[in-house]
Design an enzyme around this catalytic site. Structure first.
Site, PDB file in Angstrom:
ATOM      1  N   SER A 123      14.035  10.265   9.263  1.00 53.06           N
ATOM      2  CA  SER A 123      12.802   9.812   8.957  1.00 53.06           C
ATOM      3  C   SER A 123      11.895  11.040   9.374  1.00 53.06           C
ATOM      4  O   SER A 123      11.920  11.839  10.242  1.00 53.06           O
ATOM      5  CB  SER A 123      12.259   8.572  10.092  1.00 53.06           C
ATOM      6  OG  SER A 123      11.056   8.583  10.297  1.00 53.06           O
ATOM      7  N   TYR A 148      11.925   4.957  18.705  1.00 52.90           N
ATOM      8  CA  TYR A 148      12.436   4.811  17.199  1.00 52.90           C
ATOM      9  C   TYR A 148      12.774   6.045  16.920  1.00 52.90           C
ATOM     10  O   TYR A 148      13.637   6.155  16.398  1.00 52.90           O
ATOM     11  CB  TYR A 148      11.449   3.976  16.365  1.00 52.90           C
ATOM     12  CG  TYR A 148      11.791   4.077  14.918  1.00 52.90           C
ATOM     13  CD1 TYR A 148      13.039   3.418  14.415  1.00 52.90           C
ATOM     14  CD2 TYR A 148      11.132   4.936  14.457  1.00 52.90           C
ATOM     15  CE1 TYR A 148      13.248   3.841  13.117  1.00 52.90           C
ATOM     16  CE2 TYR A 148      11.201   5.152  12.916  1.00 52.90           C
ATOM     17  CZ  TYR A 148      12.527   4.550  12.316  1.00 52.90           C
ATOM     18  OH  TYR A 148      12.774   4.881  11.065  1.00 52.90           O
ATOM     19  N   LYS A 152      16.384   8.382  15.728  1.00 46.87           N
ATOM     20  CA  LYS A 152      16.715   9.171  14.528  1.00 46.87           C
ATOM     21  C   LYS A 152      17.116  10.653  15.001  1.00 46.87           C
ATOM     22  O   LYS A 152      17.918  11.294  14.239  1.00 46.87           O
ATOM     23  CB  LYS A 152      15.610   9.272  13.697  1.00 46.87           C
ATOM     24  CG  LYS A 152      15.175   7.858  13.064  1.00 46.87           C
ATOM     25  CD  LYS A 152      16.447   7.175  12.249  1.00 46.87           C
ATOM     26  CE  LYS A 152      16.195   5.975  11.713  1.00 46.87           C
ATOM     27  NZ  LYS A 152      17.098   5.291  10.979  1.00 46.87           N
TER      28      LYS A 152
HETATM   29  P1  NAD Z   1      14.601  -3.060   6.814  1.00 47.60           P
HETATM   30  O1  NAD Z   1      14.209  -3.538   8.306  1.00 47.60           O
HETATM   31  O2  NAD Z   1      14.052  -3.590   5.479  1.00 47.60           O
HETATM   32  O3  NAD Z   1      16.128  -2.949   6.557  1.00 47.60           O
HETATM   33  C1  NAD Z   1      17.147  -2.706   7.648  1.00 47.60           C
HETATM   34  C2  NAD Z   1      18.366  -3.494   7.418  1.00 47.60           C
HETATM   35  O4  NAD Z   1      19.455  -3.632   8.591  1.00 47.60           O
HETATM   36  C3  NAD Z   1      17.670  -5.230   7.728  1.00 47.60           C
HETATM   37  O5  NAD Z   1      17.995  -6.048   6.596  1.00 47.60           O
HETATM   38  C4  NAD Z   1      18.677  -5.376   8.896  1.00 47.60           C
HETATM   39  O6  NAD Z   1      19.040  -7.042   8.897  1.00 47.60           O
HETATM   40  C5  NAD Z   1      19.560  -4.728   8.970  1.00 47.60           C
HETATM   41  N1  NAD Z   1      20.286  -4.403  10.394  1.00 47.60           N
HETATM   42  C6  NAD Z   1      19.569  -3.798  11.514  1.00 47.60           C
HETATM   43  N2  NAD Z   1      20.365  -3.615  12.373  1.00 47.60           N
HETATM   44  C7  NAD Z   1      21.895  -4.369  11.791  1.00 47.60           C
HETATM   45  C8  NAD Z   1      23.176  -4.002  12.457  1.00 47.60           C
HETATM   46  N3  NAD Z   1      23.198  -3.609  13.874  1.00 47.60           N
HETATM   47  N4  NAD Z   1      24.012  -4.564  12.120  1.00 47.60           N
HETATM   48  C9  NAD Z   1      23.827  -5.001  10.496  1.00 47.60           C
HETATM   49  N5  NAD Z   1      22.571  -5.021   9.832  1.00 47.60           N
HETATM   50  C10 NAD Z   1      21.497  -4.678  10.531  1.00 47.60           C
HETATM   51  O7  NAD Z   1      14.263  -1.482   6.871  1.00 47.60           O
HETATM   52  P2  NAD Z   1      14.235  -0.458   5.820  1.00 47.60           P
HETATM   53  O8  NAD Z   1      12.502   0.056   5.750  1.00 47.60           O
HETATM   54  O9  NAD Z   1      14.910  -0.777   4.534  1.00 47.60           O
HETATM   55  O10 NAD Z   1      14.601   0.845   6.480  1.00 47.60           O
HETATM   56  C11 NAD Z   1      15.995   1.374   6.178  1.00 47.60           C
HETATM   57  C12 NAD Z   1      16.231   2.532   6.997  1.00 47.60           C
HETATM   58  O11 NAD Z   1      15.462   3.579   6.536  1.00 47.60           O
HETATM   59  C13 NAD Z   1      16.080   2.353   8.488  1.00 47.60           C
HETATM   60  O12 NAD Z   1      17.307   3.085   9.028  1.00 47.60           O
HETATM   61  C14 NAD Z   1      14.822   3.031   9.047  1.00 47.60           C
HETATM   62  O13 NAD Z   1      14.771   3.488  10.080  1.00 47.60           O
HETATM   63  C15 NAD Z   1      14.877   4.208   7.797  1.00 47.60           C
HETATM   64  N6  NAD Z   1      13.574   4.575   7.589  1.00 47.60           N
HETATM   65  C16 NAD Z   1      12.395   3.497   7.034  1.00 47.60           C
HETATM   66  C17 NAD Z   1      11.077   4.218   6.711  1.00 47.60           C
HETATM   67  C18 NAD Z   1      10.298   3.037   6.091  1.00 47.60           C
HETATM   68  O14 NAD Z   1       9.189   3.298   6.341  1.00 47.60           O
HETATM   69  N7  NAD Z   1      10.593   1.786   5.627  1.00 47.60           N
HETATM   70  C19 NAD Z   1      10.675   5.307   6.815  1.00 47.60           C
HETATM   71  C20 NAD Z   1      11.709   6.257   7.391  1.00 47.60           C
HETATM   72  C21 NAD Z   1      12.847   5.916   7.738  1.00 47.60           C
HETATM   73  C1  WQD Z   2      -0.007   4.779   7.611  1.00 46.83           C
HETATM   74  C2  WQD Z   2      -1.537   5.216   7.643  1.00 46.83           C
HETATM   75  C3  WQD Z   2      -2.583   4.456   9.665  1.00 46.83           C
HETATM   76  C4  WQD Z   2      -2.460   0.029   9.069  1.00 46.83           C
HETATM   77  C5  WQD Z   2       5.321   4.684   9.861  1.00 46.83           C
HETATM   78  C6  WQD Z   2       6.305   4.921  11.019  1.00 46.83           C
HETATM   79  C7  WQD Z   2       7.206   6.215  10.406  1.00 46.83           C
HETATM   80  C8  WQD Z   2       7.768   5.878   9.098  1.00 46.83           C
HETATM   81  C9  WQD Z   2       6.842   5.535   8.112  1.00 46.83           C
HETATM   82  C10 WQD Z   2      10.000   5.005   9.660  1.00 46.83           C
HETATM   83  C11 WQD Z   2      -1.861   5.775   9.024  1.00 46.83           C
HETATM   84  C12 WQD Z   2      -3.135   3.579   8.647  1.00 46.83           C
HETATM   85  C13 WQD Z   2      -2.355   1.307   8.761  1.00 46.83           C
HETATM   86  C14 WQD Z   2      -3.929  -0.585   8.937  1.00 46.83           C
HETATM   87  C15 WQD Z   2      -4.890   1.918   8.926  1.00 46.83           C
HETATM   88  N1  WQD Z   2       8.733   4.760   9.364  1.00 46.83           N
HETATM   89  N2  WQD Z   2      -3.360   2.128   8.836  1.00 46.83           N
HETATM   90  N3  WQD Z   2      -4.888   0.395   8.829  1.00 46.83           N
HETATM   91  O1  WQD Z   2       2.424   5.242  10.764  1.00 46.83           O
HETATM   92  O2  WQD Z   2       2.435   6.894   8.940  1.00 46.83           O
HETATM   93  O3  WQD Z   2       4.430   5.977   9.553  1.00 46.83           O
HETATM   94  O4  WQD Z   2       6.216   4.344   8.762  1.00 46.83           O
HETATM   95  O5  WQD Z   2      10.676   5.987   9.848  1.00 46.83           O
HETATM   96  O6  WQD Z   2       8.038   6.535  11.427  1.00 46.83           O
HETATM   97  O7  WQD Z   2       5.388   5.433  12.153  1.00 46.83           O
HETATM   98  O8  WQD Z   2       2.874   4.293   8.433  1.00 46.83           O
HETATM   99  O9  WQD Z   2       1.775   2.334   7.175  1.00 46.83           O
HETATM  100  O10 WQD Z   2       1.744   2.224   9.581  1.00 46.83           O
HETATM  101  O11 WQD Z   2       0.191   3.873   8.442  1.00 46.83           O
HETATM  102  O12 WQD Z   2      -5.678   2.635   8.446  1.00 46.83           O
HETATM  103  O13 WQD Z   2      -4.108  -1.613   8.951  1.00 46.83           O
HETATM  104  O14 WQD Z   2      -2.400   3.981   7.546  1.00 46.83           O
HETATM  105  O15 WQD Z   2      -3.441   4.838  10.708  1.00 46.83           O
HETATM  106  O16 WQD Z   2      -2.764   6.663   8.967  1.00 46.83           O
HETATM  107  P1  WQD Z   2       2.811   5.615   9.532  1.00 46.83           P
HETATM  108  P2  WQD Z   2       1.507   3.031   8.444  1.00 46.83           P
END
Ligand code: NAD
Ligand code: WQD
Length: 345
Positions: A123, A148, A152
């Site tokens: 991330s 979190y 990572k």
């Molecule tokens: P999500 O929560 O939609 O999907 C994660 C899935 O993993 C879920 O379906 C959950 O049931 C499963 N899971 C969690 N722990 C488990 C375990 N111990 N065993 C089996 N299954 C398990 O999340 P996502 O948005 O699809 O994110 C996927 C990956 O990408 C994550 O590692 C997250 O940290 C990373 N990521 C997401 C974002 C984002 O904004 N969505 C941004 C950066 C990184």
């Molecule tokens: C985006 C922008 C808020 C809600 C998160 C995780 C990051 C990564 C991506 C996993 C920000 C603003 C939001 C609202 C708002 N995930 N906002 N009103 O915080 O950039 O990133 O997701 O790895 O680790 O922190 O994403 O969608 O929460 O916010 O103004 O009701 O929208 O302040 O600037 P963020 P977000």
């Protein structure tokens, strides 16, 4: 093998893997943060039913049994993790146990069952509060803003450590910026098990009238309109990058055993710009107030993804309009099927 295949990014990645025609996919997902019905939606879109092994990857005995049944796994794309920033502050041990425990078992499985390729979901949060933009892969990691993000950072290091005694293993670490939107068909998208905290799902709830209003968190940042800047990219573009990443490793195009790639659009967009784009695409005026800063938010972050562009031959296909259009279609689908967090347990 796709872990977390029933989740948001995992399910979109399975769609792209299947549609590439090059890979047969199995998913491992306990459904702790998703539902098994995701695979119905994947089947509806691709015409292929992907099996999901519903188990906790932290349970090594059950997890390893899959490898006895499937002796031909060429790669693992490891998505399974918890990802809510606020929850990780409230329950840090739950995050360390799940995110690092699952990764430890995935790494051990690669070693024990000779899986040559691993792709890890990292991330942009590993960079912390950065001051030089755009962020490149060489930008040093900052202090993690929450447990979190720390999982990572540690996860990336665990992978590097495990590659040393395992010269046949190769890994790619993909650092995502802000994935948003839904499949262009509107048939698959993010199904949050809780009230959403992220910007786009909240915008869609307000546009559809499920939520009366929303708040823009902070309007006094040093940005062009005072609201925060982020690097949003379409979830199917992120998904496509994983197919290209797997091709890259399996075709031995990697120069190092472990390489890191940013996955972002390269464009910083403000919250207010996102709101305007959503109003245009949905045709609904959004009811929002200008509010205080959200604790923990950084003013601006966007990535330089030219490494992924050049080496993986990956480019974003979709812009902000498609991010909003697909999210809006998915929101309407959720409402027509009465699938939203109030009715979802
Ligand atoms: P999500 O929560 O939609 O999907 C994660 C899935 O993993 C879920 O379906 C959950 O049931 C499963 N899971 C969690 N722990 C488990 C375990 N111990 N065993 C089996 N299954 C398990 O999340 P996502 O948005 O699809 O994110 C996927 C990956 O990408 C994550 O590692 C997250 O940290 C990373 N990521 C997401 C974002 C984002 O904004 N969505 C941004 C950066 C990184
Ligand atoms: C985006 C922008 C808020 C809600 C998160 C995780 C990051 C990564 C991506 C996993 C920000 C603003 C939001 C609202 C708002 N995930 N906002 N009103 O915080 O950039 O990133 O997701 O790895 O680790 O922190 O994403 O969608 O929460 O916010 O103004 O009701 O929208 O302040 O600037 P963020 P977000």
């Amino acid at each position: 093998m796709v872990t977390g295949g029933c989740g948001y990014i995992g399910s979109h990645t399975i769609i792209e893997l299947v549609q590439s025609g090059r890979y047969e996919v199995i998913s491992v997902d306990s459904n702790v943060r998703s539902t098994p019905e995701t695979m119905d939606r994947v089947a509806q879109i691709t015409g292929v039913r992907v099996p999901n092994y519903q188990l906790d990857i932290c349970d090594k005995t059950s997890f390893f049994k899959i490898f006895e049944e499937h002796t031909d796994i060429v790669g693992i794309i490891h998505f399974a993790a918890y990802k809510a920033v606020g929850e990780s502050v409230e329950q840090p041990l739950m995050y360390y146990r799940n995110n690092l425990g699952a990764l430890a078992n995935v790494l051990e499985s690669c070693q024990k069952f000779h899986v040559p390729a691993l792709i890890f979901s990292s991330s942009c949060s590993v960079y912390g509060d950065v001051h030089h933009l755009p962020v490149s892969e060489e930008t040093p990691m900052g202090v993690a803003a929450c447990p979190y993000a720390h999982t990572k950072q540690i996860g990336e290091e665990m992978i590097r450590n495990m590659l040393v005694p395992n010269p046949d293993m190769n890994a790619l670490i993909l650092r995502y910026f802000n994935p948003v939107g839904a499949h262009v068909s509107g048939l698959n998208g993010e199904l949050s098990p809780d009230k959403p905290n992220n910007l786009v799902p909240i915008i869609m709830r307000v546009a559809s009238g499920k939520q009366p209003s929303m708040t823009v968190f902070g309007t006094d940042y040093e940005t062009r309109d005072g609201s925060c800047i982020r690097d949003y990219l379409h979830v199917s573009d992120i998904a496509d990058a994983h197919v290209k990443a797997l091709d890259y490793l399996l075709e031995h195009r990697n120069a190092d055993q472990c390489e890191v790639f940013n996955l972002g659009s390269g464009n910083g967009i403000t919250v207010l710009e996102m709101l305007r784009a959503a109003e245009e695409v949905t045709g609904h005026k959004l009811n929002y107030e200008l509010g205080a800063r959200r604790p923990g938010d950084i003013p601006a972050i966007f990535g330089d993804s030219s490494r992924a562009n050049n080496l993986l031959h990956w480019h974003c296909r979709y812009g902000v309009d498609m991010m909003m259009e697909s999210a809006w279609k998915w929101e309407q689908h959720l409402n027509s099927e009465n699938l939203n967090f109030e009715s979802y347990d």
